[in-house]
Motif scaffolding. Structure first.
Motif, short mmCIF file in Angstrom:
data_model
loop_
_atom_site.label_atom_id
_atom_site.label_comp_id
_atom_site.label_asym_id
_atom_site.label_seq_id
_atom_site.Cartn_x
_atom_site.Cartn_y
_atom_site.Cartn_z
N LEU A 142 0.68 -1.08 -0.06
CA LEU A 142 -0.42 -0.03 -0.06
C LEU A 142 0.98 1.44 0.06
O LEU A 142 0.67 2.06 -0.80
N ASP A 175 1.76 5.29 15.89
CA ASP A 175 0.37 4.67 15.72
C ASP A 175 -0.55 5.95 15.46
O ASP A 175 -0.95 6.90 16.30
N ASP A 177 -4.08 8.05 15.75
CA ASP A 177 -4.84 8.09 16.76
C ASP A 177 -6.46 8.29 16.06
O ASP A 177 -6.67 8.62 15.17
N PHE A 179 -8.13 5.93 14.39
CA PHE A 179 -7.89 5.81 13.00
C PHE A 179 -9.12 4.88 12.64
O PHE A 179 -9.83 5.09 11.63
N LYS A 180 -9.77 4.25 13.42
CA LYS A 180 -10.98 3.52 13.26
C LYS A 180 -12.24 4.49 13.08
O LYS A 180 -12.80 4.34 12.01
N ASN A 183 -11.66 5.85 9.52
CA ASN A 183 -12.34 4.82 8.36
C ASN A 183 -13.91 5.04 8.57
O ASN A 183 -14.59 5.20 7.41
N HIS A 188 -12.94 3.48 4.11
CA HIS A 188 -11.95 2.78 3.98
C HIS A 188 -10.76 3.16 2.92
O HIS A 188 -9.53 3.12 3.25
N GLY A 191 -9.24 5.87 4.11
CA GLY A 191 -8.16 5.51 5.34
C GLY A 191 -6.95 5.29 4.55
O GLY A 191 -5.63 5.39 5.07
N LEU A 195 -3.13 6.55 5.09
CA LEU A 195 -2.07 5.70 5.28
C LEU A 195 -0.83 6.09 4.53
O LEU A 195 0.48 6.32 4.98
N ARG A 215 6.11 -0.12 7.68
CA ARG A 215 4.75 -0.46 8.13
C ARG A 215 4.87 -1.63 8.95
O ARG A 215 5.09 -2.69 8.47
N LYS A 292 -0.53 6.79 24.60
CA LYS A 292 -2.03 6.68 24.56
C LYS A 292 -2.58 7.03 25.51
O LYS A 292 -3.80 7.53 25.49
N ARG A 296 -3.16 10.44 24.09
CA ARG A 296 -2.68 10.52 22.58
C ARG A 296 -2.19 11.67 22.35
O ARG A 296 -1.76 12.70 22.78
#
Ligand code: GH3
Ligand code: MG
Ligand code: MG
Ligand code: MG
Length: 301
Positions: A142, A175, A177, A179-180, A183, A188, A191, A195, A215, A292, A296
């Protein structure tokens, strides 16, 4: 050396200076040549010069060619360097023994210039192709940066070098913050684009050729920063964060900013025998967890 393009680095290990001179004469126009007149200093030279090919004499006092080859094959840092035996021992048994020990080729003396040149060219070319294919299997599809496999290999290598030379080694885990939520909000595909941007921003924050970003998984990245003090590591982590914030990737569902942010956890220090490279990654991950926990969008090293 002439003005021709130099096709690679070759290390000659031979106890006879006359042989070294002869081989050097044949190859010096096409390759950068290093040499050693005994096994012990030869092995040192392997680490110092990282040659693309080693031409190794079999009969040498103290440490013979087989012992040298065994040492080279036993270390992850050197085992992939092709070795050609060059020797006056021309029996079939000797040649089989040499090839079984892991040499890629076996050339008997007296040396014939054209044959040496041709065989060396073949093995240098094969090594380049191997390196190229090896690299292809270590890239994340990706983002185009290194993948986890490459990270593990690279980290193991720098862990060993840092341990041996007592150098500071820094590792970051980064990581994204919430990110869910990203999306969920933008889809997606957006998303995936995010990335890619983040990977690019991290890459641009690393200035030296030995710095690596990979990654690590989903929306997590890892950096290996060799030979860098704690203060400099902290500065680099700061640069990564500000480059990411400069992207101004909108993230309206985030509760800490209207833009995409990251948390960075890291460790920085001279490795000890007790650590092991996986242990160091684990400790960087613990720092990330703390970042976190602390809310964060911050750096914990
Ligand atoms: P936190 O701030 O605690 O890190 O929360 P988070 O939402 O970022 O963490 P969580 O681990 O719950 O979610 C990670 C998300 O990353 C979930 C997953 O769908 C997404 N993700 C992982 N890989 C990819 C990918 O390749 N593409 C996209 N678009 N999303 C991915
Ligand atoms: Mg000899
Ligand atoms: Mg995560
Ligand atoms: Mg996350």
């Amino acid at each position: 050396m002439s003005s021709n393009e130099i096709k690679g680095k070759i290390l000659i290990i031979d106890d006879s200076p006359a042989n070294i001179q002869l081989i050097n004469g044949i190859l010096k126009d096409d390759y950068e040549i290093f040499f050693s007149t005994n096994g012990v200093s030869g092995i040192k030279k392997v680490y110092e010069t990282s040659p693309d090919l080693i031409l190794l004499d079999v009969v040498m006092p103290d440490m013979d060619g087989y012992e040298v080859l065994k040492k080279i094959k036993s270390d992850l840092l050197t085992r992939d360097i092709p070795v050609i035996f060059i020797t006056a021992l021309d029996s079939i048994d000797q040649e089989v023994k040499g090839l079984e020990a892991g040499a890629v080729d076996y050339i008997t003396k007296p040396i014939i210039g054209a044959i040496l040149k041709a065989r060396v060219a073949t093995h240098i070319e094969l090594k380049k192709q191997r390196d190229y294919l090896e690299n292809l299997t270590m890239i994340d599809g990706l983002t185009g940066i290194a993948n986890k496999r490459r990270l593990n290999e690279y980290l193991e290598k720098w862990y060993k070098i840092s341990l041996r030379k007592k150098l500071n080694l820094s590792i970051f885990m980064i990581d994204i913050d919430y990110f869910k939520l990203y999306n969920d909000t933008y889809g997606h595909l957006a998303g995936d684009d995010c990335l890619k941007f983040i990977a690019g921003a991290i890459k641009n924050s690393l200035k030296r050729p030995y710095d690596l970003v990979a990654r690590f998984g989903g929306e997590e990245f890892a950096c290996v920063i060799p030979e860098t003090s704690y203060d400099d590591a902290l500065m680099i982590a700061g640069r990564i964060k500000s480059n990411i914030s400069n992207l101004r990737l909108e993230h309206k569902a985030s509760t800490i900013s209207s833009y995409v942010t990251v948390s960075i956890g890291g460790i920085s220090g001279i490795p000890t025998e007790l650590d092991g490279h996986f242990k160091m990654l684990e400790r960087a991950d613990e720092s990330l967890y703390k970042a976190k926990q602390l809310g964060r969008d911050q750096i914990v090293i």
